[in-house]
Design an enzyme around this catalytic site. Structure first.
Site, PDB file in Angstrom:
ATOM      1  N   GLU A 177      33.141  48.035  38.726  1.00 19.07           N
ATOM      2  CA  GLU A 177      33.492  46.879  39.450  1.00 19.07           C
ATOM      3  C   GLU A 177      32.499  46.699  40.521  1.00 19.07           C
ATOM      4  O   GLU A 177      32.668  47.690  41.743  1.00 19.07           O
ATOM      5  CB  GLU A 177      34.809  46.812  40.093  1.00 19.07           C
ATOM      6  CG  GLU A 177      34.948  45.511  40.734  1.00 19.07           C
ATOM      7  CD  GLU A 177      36.479  46.024  41.471  1.00 19.07           C
ATOM      8  OE1 GLU A 177      36.886  46.760  41.516  1.00 19.07           O
ATOM      9  OE2 GLU A 177      36.962  44.930  42.011  1.00 19.07           O
ATOM     10  N   LYS A 219      33.708  43.777  36.272  1.00 12.78           N
ATOM     11  CA  LYS A 219      35.144  43.001  37.123  1.00 12.78           C
ATOM     12  C   LYS A 219      33.703  42.435  37.817  1.00 12.78           C
ATOM     13  O   LYS A 219      33.020  43.784  38.848  1.00 12.78           O
ATOM     14  CB  LYS A 219      35.544  44.343  37.129  1.00 12.78           C
ATOM     15  CG  LYS A 219      36.586  43.658  38.519  1.00 12.78           C
ATOM     16  CD  LYS A 219      37.824  44.049  38.407  1.00 12.78           C
ATOM     17  CE  LYS A 219      39.142  43.701  39.599  1.00 12.78           C
ATOM     18  NZ  LYS A 219      40.456  43.841  39.948  1.00 12.78           N
ATOM     19  N   SER A 261      39.499  37.886  42.670  1.00 11.09           N
ATOM     20  CA  SER A 261      39.883  37.342  43.955  1.00 11.09           C
ATOM     21  C   SER A 261      38.476  37.866  45.207  1.00 11.09           C
ATOM     22  O   SER A 261      38.019  36.723  45.468  1.00 11.09           O
ATOM     23  CB  SER A 261      41.115  36.943  43.272  1.00 11.09           C
ATOM     24  OG  SER A 261      41.842  37.843  43.954  1.00 11.09           O
ATOM     25  N   GLY A 262      38.794  38.734  45.161  1.00 13.98           N
ATOM     26  CA  GLY A 262      38.445  39.208  46.752  1.00 13.98           C
ATOM     27  C   GLY A 262      38.136  38.023  47.762  1.00 13.98           C
ATOM     28  O   GLY A 262      37.819  38.035  48.389  1.00 13.98           O
ATOM     29  N   GLY A 263      39.363  37.137  47.748  1.00 14.47           N
ATOM     30  CA  GLY A 263      40.232  36.960  49.259  1.00 14.47           C
ATOM     31  C   GLY A 263      40.300  35.660  48.786  1.00 14.47           C
ATOM     32  O   GLY A 263      39.642  34.831  50.022  1.00 14.47           O
ATOM     33  N   ARG A 292      44.768  40.121  44.723  1.00 12.44           N
ATOM     34  CA  ARG A 292      45.662  38.848  45.227  1.00 12.44           C
ATOM     35  C   ARG A 292      46.122  37.769  45.163  1.00 12.44           C
ATOM     36  O   ARG A 292      46.845  37.656  45.414  1.00 12.44           O
ATOM     37  CB  ARG A 292      44.446  38.950  46.825  1.00 12.44           C
ATOM     38  CG  ARG A 292      44.788  39.665  47.998  1.00 12.44           C
ATOM     39  CD  ARG A 292      43.724  40.213  49.371  1.00 12.44           C
ATOM     40  NE  ARG A 292      42.764  40.715  48.208  1.00 12.44           N
ATOM     41  CZ  ARG A 292      41.129  40.767  48.487  1.00 12.44           C
ATOM     42  NH1 ARG A 292      41.239  40.444  50.472  1.00 12.44           N
ATOM     43  NH2 ARG A 292      40.095  41.559  48.084  1.00 12.44           N
TER      44      ARG A 292
HETATM   45  P1  13P Z   1      41.323  40.977  44.945  1.00 11.93           P
HETATM   46  O1  13P Z   1      41.612  40.150  42.741  1.00 11.93           O
HETATM   47  O2  13P Z   1      42.122  40.916  45.575  1.00 11.93           O
HETATM   48  O3  13P Z   1      39.615  41.118  45.103  1.00 11.93           O
HETATM   49  O4  13P Z   1      41.073  42.531  43.942  1.00 11.93           O
HETATM   50  C1  13P Z   1      40.908  43.261  42.902  1.00 11.93           C
HETATM   51  C2  13P Z   1      40.492  44.820  42.693  1.00 11.93           C
HETATM   52  O5  13P Z   1      41.121  45.030  41.804  1.00 11.93           O
HETATM   53  C3  13P Z   1      39.863  44.880  44.064  1.00 11.93           C
HETATM   54  O6  13P Z   1      39.250  46.398  43.328  1.00 11.93           O
END
Ligand code: 13P
Length: 340
Positions: A177, A219, A261-263, A292
């Protein structure tokens, strides 16, 4: 390295109509999320909340795997079953976050490098025994004045590749990721450029470390405008730019790609995934691995009260269902059908 097991796990993670729930927030992140709904961040509250998500009736229709935190993989459901065994019995693959977080990168102001390689081989062996069949390592790339630097991209790519190689050796599918943060006032063009450079560095390092692309899941963040930029790229543009970068950088031999989703808002994360998955002739399945964007409505409904658990499960089930549809490019059509 059990290649048959790795292939089976990777294929199941991106099975049609399903995606991954990220429930691996560190205790610090969990504290922030719980604070937003006035819940005390105790070990028992974290167990109760995650147990609520994992025991949601029917979640397995849309959820292929769950990323657990070190604490969570050792916890139990209300009926006393360890979470990994509980999930596996439902047909959901247990995964584990194995990085130790992003730390300041020396001599590179404003940049981070993810730590956690020391002792990782032994930790992976234990996680495999505890039931984990895939793992996650998150690298954080920040866009700003003069950054990311070459040093930051390559330090993070190197760590991702070393982690991925150790995972494959342990017959655990690595989810790599490299997250390009949406924080900042950069344009979507800049986001595209940095995402491409990040993925190029990541795959070059993976190749150098003999990581097998057939047994790897990416990811990634999507190519979106910086959150404070005046022009926010619309859904179709985000989809087009993201897929263009992925086609340039990710080997077609890879079993699948998942997004964080990153915010982004819950609905934006679903709409973006839907637009990409609806595209024809993609070389890999695309799906979600949201924290999130899958959990927000459930957390807001739960608020730490057992009496809200069923309603919170319903909210989680809904987002999982919507994202399951989006991973097949069928979400928009379903919304239109419901509206008609
Ligand atoms: P979000 O979808 O909230 O960005 O989190 C995904 C995640 O695993 C971040 O490492």
């Amino acid at each position: 390295m059990d290649k048959a097991l790795l292939s089976k796990t990777a294929a199941a993670m991106v099975a049609r109509g399903k995606g991954v729930l990220a429930a691996d927030e560190s205790s610090g992140t969990c504290e922030k999320r719980f604070k937003s709904v006035n819940v005390e961040c105790t070990e028992e509250n974290r167990r109760a909340y995650r147990g609520l998500l994992f025991t949601t009736p029917g979640a397995e229709q849309y959820i292929s795997g769950v990323i657990l935190f070190d604490e969570t993989i050792r916890q139990k459901a209300n009926d006393g079953t360890p979470f990994p065994a509980y999930l596996a019995a439902k047909g959901i693959i247990p995964g584990i976050k194995v990085d130790k977080g992003a730390m300041d990168l020396a001599l590179c102001p404003g940049e981070k490098v993810t730590e956690g390689l020391d002792g990782l081989r032994a930790r992976l062996a234990e996680y495999f025994k505890l039931g984990a069949r895939f793992a996650k390592w998150r690298a954080v790339i920040t866009i700003g004045e003069g950054i990311p630097s070459h040093a930051c991209l390559y330090a993070n790519a190197h760590a991702l590749a070393r982690y991925a190689a150790l995972c494959q050796e342990a017959s655990i599918v690595p989810m790599i990721e490299p997250e390009v943060l949406l924080d900042g006032d950069h344009s979507v063009e800049r986001s595209e450029e940095v995402t491409e450079a990040t993925l190029r560095a990541t795959y070059a390092a993976c190749a150098a470390h003999h990581v097998s692309v057939e047994h790897l899941i990416l990811k990634t963040s999507m190519v979106v405008s910086g959150k404070d930029h005046a022009r926010q790229a619309p859904v179709d543009e985000v989809a087009e730019r993201t897929v263009r970068v992925l086609k340039r950088t990710v080997p077609a031999a890879q079993p699948g790609i998942v997004f964080l989703s990153g915010g982004q808002s819950d609905e934006a994360a679903t709409a973006h995934l839907n637009a990409m998955a609806a595209m024809k002739s993609l070389p890999w399945p695309l799906t979600f691995s949201y924290s999130r964007a899958l959990q927000n409505p459930a957390l807001k409904t739960w608020r730490g009260e057992a009496k809200n658990a069923a309603a919170a499960q319903k909210a989680f089930h809904h987002r999982a269902h919507m994202n399951g549809l989006a991973s097949m490019g069928k979400w928009k059509a379903e919304l239109e059908r419901q509206a008609a």
